[in-house]
Design an enzyme around this catalytic site. Structure first.
Site, mmCIF file in Angstrom:
data_model
loop_
_atom_site.group_PDB
_atom_site.id
_atom_site.type_symbol
_atom_site.label_atom_id
_atom_site.label_comp_id
_atom_site.label_asym_id
_atom_site.label_seq_id
_atom_site.Cartn_x
_atom_site.Cartn_y
_atom_site.Cartn_z
ATOM 1 C CD GLU A 54 0.550 -5.536 -2.218
ATOM 2 O OE1 GLU A 54 1.547 -5.770 -2.936
ATOM 3 O OE2 GLU A 54 0.046 -4.401 -2.104
ATOM 4 C CD GLU A 94 -1.517 -1.214 -3.896
ATOM 5 O OE1 GLU A 94 -1.554 -1.427 -2.661
ATOM 6 O OE2 GLU A 94 -2.232 -1.816 -4.702
ATOM 7 N N GLY A 104 0.814 -1.218 0.000
ATOM 8 C CA GLY A 104 0.000 0.000 0.000
ATOM 9 C C GLY A 104 0.847 1.266 0.000
HETATM 10 N N1 CO8 Z 1 2.018 -3.692 8.706
HETATM 11 C C1 CO8 Z 1 2.132 -3.709 10.042
HETATM 12 N N2 CO8 Z 1 3.327 -3.633 10.664
HETATM 13 C C2 CO8 Z 1 4.440 -3.570 9.913
HETATM 14 C C3 CO8 Z 1 4.380 -3.554 8.509
HETATM 15 C C4 CO8 Z 1 3.084 -3.607 7.895
HETATM 16 N N3 CO8 Z 1 2.910 -3.539 6.550
HETATM 17 N N4 CO8 Z 1 5.635 -3.493 8.019
HETATM 18 C C5 CO8 Z 1 6.454 -3.445 9.092
HETATM 19 N N5 CO8 Z 1 5.735 -3.504 10.234
HETATM 20 C C6 CO8 Z 1 6.240 -3.492 11.610
HETATM 21 C C7 CO8 Z 1 6.887 -4.809 11.970
HETATM 22 O O1 CO8 Z 1 5.923 -5.759 12.395
HETATM 23 C C8 CO8 Z 1 7.819 -4.368 13.087
HETATM 24 O O2 CO8 Z 1 7.061 -4.227 14.265
HETATM 25 P P1 CO8 Z 1 7.668 -4.763 15.697
HETATM 26 O O3 CO8 Z 1 8.903 -3.909 15.921
HETATM 27 O O4 CO8 Z 1 6.564 -4.499 16.667
HETATM 28 O O5 CO8 Z 1 8.009 -6.204 15.501
HETATM 29 C C9 CO8 Z 1 8.247 -2.978 12.672
HETATM 30 O O6 CO8 Z 1 7.283 -2.528 11.718
HETATM 31 C C10 CO8 Z 1 9.617 -2.949 12.018
HETATM 32 O O7 CO8 Z 1 9.588 -3.891 10.951
HETATM 33 P P2 CO8 Z 1 10.668 -5.085 10.809
HETATM 34 O O8 CO8 Z 1 11.200 -5.474 12.145
HETATM 35 O O9 CO8 Z 1 10.030 -6.140 9.967
HETATM 36 O O10 CO8 Z 1 11.814 -4.294 10.010
HETATM 37 P P3 CO8 Z 1 12.905 -4.937 9.024
HETATM 38 O O11 CO8 Z 1 13.867 -3.844 8.761
HETATM 39 O O12 CO8 Z 1 13.395 -6.231 9.555
HETATM 40 O O13 CO8 Z 1 12.086 -5.264 7.669
HETATM 41 C C11 CO8 Z 1 10.529 -4.780 5.902
HETATM 42 C C12 CO8 Z 1 11.543 -4.215 6.922
HETATM 43 C C13 CO8 Z 1 11.261 -5.600 4.841
HETATM 44 C C14 CO8 Z 1 9.849 -3.579 5.244
HETATM 45 C C15 CO8 Z 1 9.482 -5.664 6.649
HETATM 46 O O14 CO8 Z 1 8.975 -4.929 7.742
HETATM 47 C C16 CO8 Z 1 8.328 -6.082 5.791
HETATM 48 O O15 CO8 Z 1 8.472 -6.953 4.978
HETATM 49 N N6 CO8 Z 1 7.150 -5.461 6.028
HETATM 50 C C17 CO8 Z 1 5.943 -5.842 5.340
HETATM 51 C C18 CO8 Z 1 5.963 -5.403 3.896
HETATM 52 C C19 CO8 Z 1 4.718 -5.872 3.198
HETATM 53 O O16 CO8 Z 1 4.476 -7.034 3.018
HETATM 54 N N7 CO8 Z 1 3.885 -4.901 2.775
HETATM 55 C C20 CO8 Z 1 2.653 -5.179 2.088
HETATM 56 C C21 CO8 Z 1 1.537 -5.250 3.060
HETATM 57 S S1 CO8 Z 1 0.013 -5.737 2.271
HETATM 58 C C22 CO8 Z 1 -0.527 -4.321 1.529
HETATM 59 O O17 CO8 Z 1 0.063 -3.297 1.637
HETATM 60 C C23 CO8 Z 1 -1.791 -4.453 0.762
HETATM 61 C C24 CO8 Z 1 -2.299 -3.095 0.249
HETATM 62 C C25 CO8 Z 1 -3.700 -3.227 -0.250
HETATM 63 C C26 CO8 Z 1 -4.622 -3.466 0.907
HETATM 64 C C27 CO8 Z 1 -5.988 -3.760 0.411
HETATM 65 C C28 CO8 Z 1 -6.975 -3.861 1.548
HETATM 66 C C29 CO8 Z 1 -7.403 -5.233 1.865
#
Ligand code: CO8
Length: 256
Positions: free
Chosen positions: A131, A111, A108
């Site tokens: 995703e 996006e 997102g």
């Molecule tokens: N949502 C919620 N929390 C998140 C997200 C997220 N998208 N991304 C990161 N965080 C949180 C982590 O859980 C973590 O929290 P905590 O410290 O409490 O454990 C904190 O942020 C820091 O993240 P990381 O420890 O994972 O940090 P890294 O440096 O190790 O990794 C990354 C960074 C690679 C960015 C990793 O965090 C990651 O892969 N994040 C998710 C990326 C992802 O998959 N994004 C797509 C999500 S789906 C989406 O966006 C769909 C859009 C359309 C929606 C339609 C509606 C239904």
């Protein structure tokens, strides 16, 4: 507040401010961003908007996965519609919106950047639609807006594999306009936004709308351009711009 709003002359800067979750787009953050953008685009003194993310790591790591994890299909549909409403607000407004991509722009977050008119990335930024790696697919416009920028082949490579592009690769693919050193990102984004903001508002808004219909019906788009060109001659800013040219002075646009 999950979105921090600053005014820089005629430019509004909206900073997603949830760095502890990499500016993941929760319902609260979406609401705050929609409020900030609704105010900005309704204010005629705001001539451009810049969106960026707080902290050194992320523009936004996407929709909040914690919020989506146990969603029913109906709830997922509502959340998808919620995001689309925000992206459509950005794309449909006459106010130019720039994304200053200061780190991860994933899902997102990508996006959101795609709905903006211009994308400037910091060196080290990573952009993608991962995703599928978490069992879903883009839901806030990525399947439609990404191919318009990078073509269907690259869009399929990115969306089907979920792999992130590094900033330089995103530049080569046409996904971002330019890549700049991280410490120059905000200055460059605000400078470009300020330059756009100094141009006549009707002409800028109309050009944005015309460009956004490119790729549709070509004859209708070309006809709309002729009409818009003629309409420009009903504005004081047309006379001011051309008078200033011959008087060898900067124009003083009234903005309408
Ligand atoms: N949502 C919620 N929390 C998140 C997200 C997220 N998208 N991304 C990161 N965080 C949180 C982590 O859980 C973590 O929290 P905590 O410290 O409490 O454990 C904190 O942020 C820091 O993240 P990381 O420890 O994972 O940090 P890294 O440096 O190790 O990794 C990354 C960074 C690679 C960015 C990793 O965090 C990651 O892969 N994040 C998710 C990326 C992802 O998959 N994004 C797509 C999500 S789906 C989406 O966006 C769909 C859009 C359309 C929606 C339609 C509606 C239904």
């Amino acid at each position: 507040m999950p979105v921090d709003v600053e005014r820089h002359g005629a430019v509004t800067l909206a900073r997603l401010d949830r760095p502890e979750a990499l500016n993941a787009l929760s319902p609260d953050l979406l609401d705050a961003l929609e409020d900030a953008l609704t105010d900005a685009v309704a204010d005629p003194s705001v001539r451009a908007v810049v969106i960026t993310g707080a902290g050194p790591k992320a523009f936004s790591a996407g929709a909040d996965i914690a919020h989506m994890r146990t969603a029913t299909p109906a709830e997922a549909q509502a959340f998808a519609r919620r995001g689309h409403r925000l992206m459509n607000l950005i794309e449909g407004s006459g106010t130019p919106v720039l994304a200053a991509v200061n780190g991860y722009a994933l899902g997102g977050g990508c996006e959101l950047a795609l709905a903006c008119d211009v994308r400037i990335a910091a060196e080290g930024a990573r952009i993608g639609l991962p995703e599928v790696t978490i069992g879903v697919l883009p839901g806030w416009g990525g399947t439609q807006r990404l191919p318009r920028l990078v073509g269907p082949g690259m869009a399929k490579e990115m969306i089907l594999s979920g792999r992130h592009l590094m900033a330089d690769e995103a530049l080569a693919a046409g996904l971002v306009n330019r890549v700049v050193p991280a410490d120059a990102l905000m200055a460059q984004a605000l400078e470009l936004a300020g330059q756009i903001a100094s141009r006549p508002a009707w002409q800028v808004a109309t050009a944005k709308r015309l460009i956004d219909r490119a790729g549709g019906d070509a004859a209708a788009g070309l006809a709309a351009e002729i009409d818009a060109f003629a309409l420009a001659f009903t504005t004081p800013d047309q006379r001011e711009g051309m008078d200033a040219f011959f008087e060898k002075r900067p124009p003083r646009f009234a903005g309408h």
